[in-house]
Design a protein around this motif. Sequence first.
Motif, PDB file in Angstrom:
ATOM      1  N   PRO A 228       1.016  -1.640  -0.315  1.00 48.19           N
ATOM      2  CA  PRO A 228      -0.050  -0.026  -0.033  1.00 48.19           C
ATOM      3  C   PRO A 228       0.801   1.343  -0.327  1.00 48.19           C
ATOM      4  O   PRO A 228       2.143   1.197   1.133  1.00 48.19           O
ATOM      5  N   VAL A 229       0.437   2.595  -0.851  1.00 45.56           N
ATOM      6  CA  VAL A 229       1.230   3.343  -0.539  1.00 45.56           C
ATOM      7  C   VAL A 229       0.415   3.879   0.858  1.00 45.56           C
ATOM      8  O   VAL A 229      -1.416   5.094   0.228  1.00 45.56           O
ATOM      9  N   HIS A 230       1.016   5.007   1.710  1.00 47.13           N
ATOM     10  CA  HIS A 230       0.573   5.770   2.320  1.00 47.13           C
ATOM     11  C   HIS A 230       1.340   7.134   2.362  1.00 47.13           C
ATOM     12  O   HIS A 230       2.081   7.369   1.981  1.00 47.13           O
ATOM     13  N   TYR A 231      -0.214   7.556   2.198  1.00 47.77           N
ATOM     14  CA  TYR A 231       0.158   8.821   2.156  1.00 47.77           C
ATOM     15  C   TYR A 231      -0.053   9.997   3.374  1.00 47.77           C
ATOM     16  O   TYR A 231      -0.938   9.435   4.094  1.00 47.77           O
ATOM     17  N   GLY A 232       1.399  11.105   3.669  1.00 49.96           N
ATOM     18  CA  GLY A 232       1.179  11.833   4.326  1.00 49.96           C
ATOM     19  C   GLY A 232       2.899  11.475   5.068  1.00 49.96           C
ATOM     20  O   GLY A 232       3.185  10.845   4.963  1.00 49.96           O
ATOM     21  N   LYS A 233       2.092  11.536   6.547  1.00 51.79           N
ATOM     22  CA  LYS A 233       3.935  11.723   7.364  1.00 51.79           C
ATOM     23  C   LYS A 233       3.486   9.932   8.106  1.00 51.79           C
ATOM     24  O   LYS A 233       2.661   9.234   8.516  1.00 51.79           O
ATOM     25  N   THR A 234       5.305   8.959   6.895  1.00 46.25           N
ATOM     26  CA  THR A 234       4.947   7.689   7.247  1.00 46.25           C
ATOM     27  C   THR A 234       6.582   7.869   7.090  1.00 46.25           C
ATOM     28  O   THR A 234       7.383   8.438   6.040  1.00 46.25           O
ATOM     29  N   GLY A 235       7.064   6.966   7.813  1.00 43.40           N
ATOM     30  CA  GLY A 235       8.502   6.745   7.379  1.00 43.40           C
ATOM     31  C   GLY A 235       9.228   7.339   8.033  1.00 43.40           C
ATOM     32  O   GLY A 235       8.882   8.617   9.347  1.00 43.40           O
ATOM     33  N   GLN A 236      10.472   8.098   7.961  1.00 41.91           N
ATOM     34  CA  GLN A 236      11.733   9.385   8.023  1.00 41.91           C
ATOM     35  C   GLN A 236      12.158   9.916   6.419  1.00 41.91           C
ATOM     36  O   GLN A 236      12.296   9.330   5.550  1.00 41.91           O
ATOM     37  N   LEU A 237      12.282  11.096   6.055  1.00 43.84           N
ATOM     38  CA  LEU A 237      12.481  12.365   5.396  1.00 43.84           C
ATOM     39  C   LEU A 237      14.054  11.421   5.212  1.00 43.84           C
ATOM     40  O   LEU A 237      14.337  11.183   5.713  1.00 43.84           O
ATOM     41  N   SER A 238      13.930  11.973   3.925  1.00 43.97           N
ATOM     42  CA  SER A 238      15.190  11.781   3.233  1.00 43.97           C
ATOM     43  C   SER A 238      16.374  12.342   2.572  1.00 43.97           C
ATOM     44  O   SER A 238      15.545  12.808   2.054  1.00 43.97           O
ATOM     45  N   ASN A 239      17.394  12.947   2.893  1.00 46.77           N
ATOM     46  CA  ASN A 239      18.653  13.701   1.557  1.00 46.77           C
ATOM     47  C   ASN A 239      19.088  12.109   0.903  1.00 46.77           C
ATOM     48  O   ASN A 239      20.871  12.866   0.400  1.00 46.77           O
ATOM     49  N   ASP A 240      19.154  11.181   0.668  1.00 51.73           N
ATOM     50  CA  ASP A 240      20.022  10.482   0.536  1.00 51.73           C
ATOM     51  C   ASP A 240      19.976  10.501  -1.498  1.00 51.73           C
ATOM     52  O   ASP A 240      21.093  10.032  -2.424  1.00 51.73           O
ATOM     53  N   PHE A 241      18.850  10.771  -1.836  1.00 48.96           N
ATOM     54  CA  PHE A 241      18.768  10.965  -3.038  1.00 48.96           C
ATOM     55  C   PHE A 241      18.974  12.595  -4.350  1.00 48.96           C
ATOM     56  O   PHE A 241      19.361  13.623  -3.300  1.00 48.96           O
ATOM     57  N   LYS A 242      20.024  12.217  -5.287  1.00 49.76           N
ATOM     58  CA  LYS A 242      20.174  13.318  -5.882  1.00 49.76           C
ATOM     59  C   LYS A 242      20.002  13.338  -7.012  1.00 49.76           C
ATOM     60  O   LYS A 242      19.421  12.187  -7.794  1.00 49.76           O
ATOM     61  N   MET A 243      19.830  14.623  -7.854  1.00 51.61           N
ATOM     62  CA  MET A 243      19.001  14.628  -9.400  1.00 51.61           C
ATOM     63  C   MET A 243      20.127  15.707  -9.983  1.00 51.61           C
ATOM     64  O   MET A 243      20.466  17.086  -8.679  1.00 51.61           O
ATOM     65  N   TYR A 244      20.040  16.292 -11.627  1.00 51.92           N
ATOM     66  CA  TYR A 244      20.459  16.847 -11.750  1.00 51.92           C
ATOM     67  C   TYR A 244      19.592  18.670 -11.191  1.00 51.92           C
ATOM     68  O   TYR A 244      18.138  18.580 -12.030  1.00 51.92           O
ATOM     69  N   ASN A 245      19.457  20.045 -11.477  1.00 49.01           N
ATOM     70  CA  ASN A 245      19.517  20.497 -11.007  1.00 49.01           C
ATOM     71  C   ASN A 245      18.812  21.583 -12.465  1.00 49.01           C
ATOM     72  O   ASN A 245      19.878  20.385 -13.742  1.00 49.01           O
ATOM     73  N   SER A 246      18.742  22.694 -12.550  1.00 49.30           N
ATOM     74  CA  SER A 246      18.939  23.535 -13.801  1.00 49.30           C
ATOM     75  C   SER A 246      19.952  24.109 -14.495  1.00 49.30           C
ATOM     76  O   SER A 246      20.109  24.419 -15.769  1.00 49.30           O
ATOM     77  N   LYS A 247      20.628  23.436 -13.594  1.00 48.64           N
ATOM     78  CA  LYS A 247      22.226  24.502 -13.990  1.00 48.64           C
ATOM     79  C   LYS A 247      22.633  22.980 -14.440  1.00 48.64           C
ATOM     80  O   LYS A 247      24.166  23.373 -14.815  1.00 48.64           O
ATOM     81  N   GLY A 248      22.053  21.712 -14.015  1.00 52.19           N
ATOM     82  CA  GLY A 248      23.363  21.142 -14.777  1.00 52.19           C
ATOM     83  C   GLY A 248      24.093  20.537 -13.990  1.00 52.19           C
ATOM     84  O   GLY A 248      25.425  19.586 -13.623  1.00 52.19           O
ATOM     85  N   GLN A 249      24.015  21.213 -12.887  1.00 57.14           N
ATOM     86  CA  GLN A 249      25.220  20.889 -11.444  1.00 57.14           C
ATOM     87  C   GLN A 249      23.374  19.266 -10.683  1.00 57.14           C
ATOM     88  O   GLN A 249      22.890  19.331 -10.074  1.00 57.14           O
ATOM     89  N   MET A 250      25.158  18.057 -10.357  1.00 63.34           N
ATOM     90  CA  MET A 250      24.088  16.935  -9.748  1.00 63.34           C
ATOM     91  C   MET A 250      23.852  17.905  -7.774  1.00 63.34           C
ATOM     92  O   MET A 250      25.196  17.638  -7.427  1.00 63.34           O
ATOM     93  N   VAL A 251      22.781  18.349  -7.303  1.00 68.21           N
ATOM     94  CA  VAL A 251      22.437  18.284  -6.066  1.00 68.21           C
ATOM     95  C   VAL A 251      21.551  16.903  -4.841  1.00 68.21           C
ATOM     96  O   VAL A 251      20.368  16.800  -5.792  1.00 68.21           O
TER      97      VAL A 251
END
Length: 299
Positions: A228-251
């Motif tokens: 099941p997909v739980h909406y709202g507060k569940t588990g822990q927030l994370s900063n482990d993942f990254k992506m390219y921003n609009s400047k092409g930097q991986m953040v």
Amino acid sequence: MKVNEFLSRVLVSGAIITILFATLTTNAQERIELFPFGDFESWSEQQIKESSLIGGETRTLYKIGGSWGSSNAHAKALGIDKVSVSVCPERRGDNWCCRMESKLEVVSAIGIDFKALATGSIFTGKMVDVVSMKQSTDPTSAINMGVPFTGRPSALILDYKAFIQNQNAVYAPAKTHVKNVNGHDAGQILLILQHRWEENGHVYAYRVGTAQQIVNRSTDWKNDFRIPVHYGKTGQLSNDFKMYNSKGQMVPIEEIDWREDVEPTHIIIQISAGNMPPFTGCPGNIMWCDNIRLAYAAH
């Protein structure tokens, strides 16, 4: 026929009809969609020759296609080409499924063996085409994690199988020694829905929905397994993942709060043979998956 027997048969028949009607109504209220390329029937291959300094072997790098990336990597450091293959297709009856294995990669160069633990993993997103030396030391910086998505599924559905060993994990960060680590590694199935935006080069996100399953024991195929997909507060927030921003930097993708009242902009689906930090896990642990689907409740 006696009156009591007749009434009993009527009641039983009515109960059966009620159950069938309820089942049909429930099925009619739910829509199930295959996630693109989630049946693992369309793989591509790339032949890459490793540097002669480490043996010069030609390796096959497998790619799934669509929005899927994997832990398979072509790394280039100090002019040396190295290929790591921890994800591959495997026959499942007349069709294909995806196999992910945690492997202890050994690279021999100038008479020295360097060992690195690679956890087999697939995810929505993209691994960079050629991993640099800097990215090799921080694997998350080589992954643009997640893809655009605006749906609100009620569940993640898939078929999976697992081989999980009951032994302590190891830490092997591409050095000559392997360190034993207390604790057992486990497979993981994860879905995260995020609402992302960018400010001054930073990427922020609200966590909209979460589905997670830790697989800590071996099992034969579990078909149509529902998380099941739980909406709202569940588990822990994370900063482990990254992506390219609009400047092409991986953040980093900086999750700052739970918000079930906003629409998702991105989806992360990740299935792995381990759930420990980079270079840490149990060599030989394997996860298989197939037929990844999303279920939606009708409105």
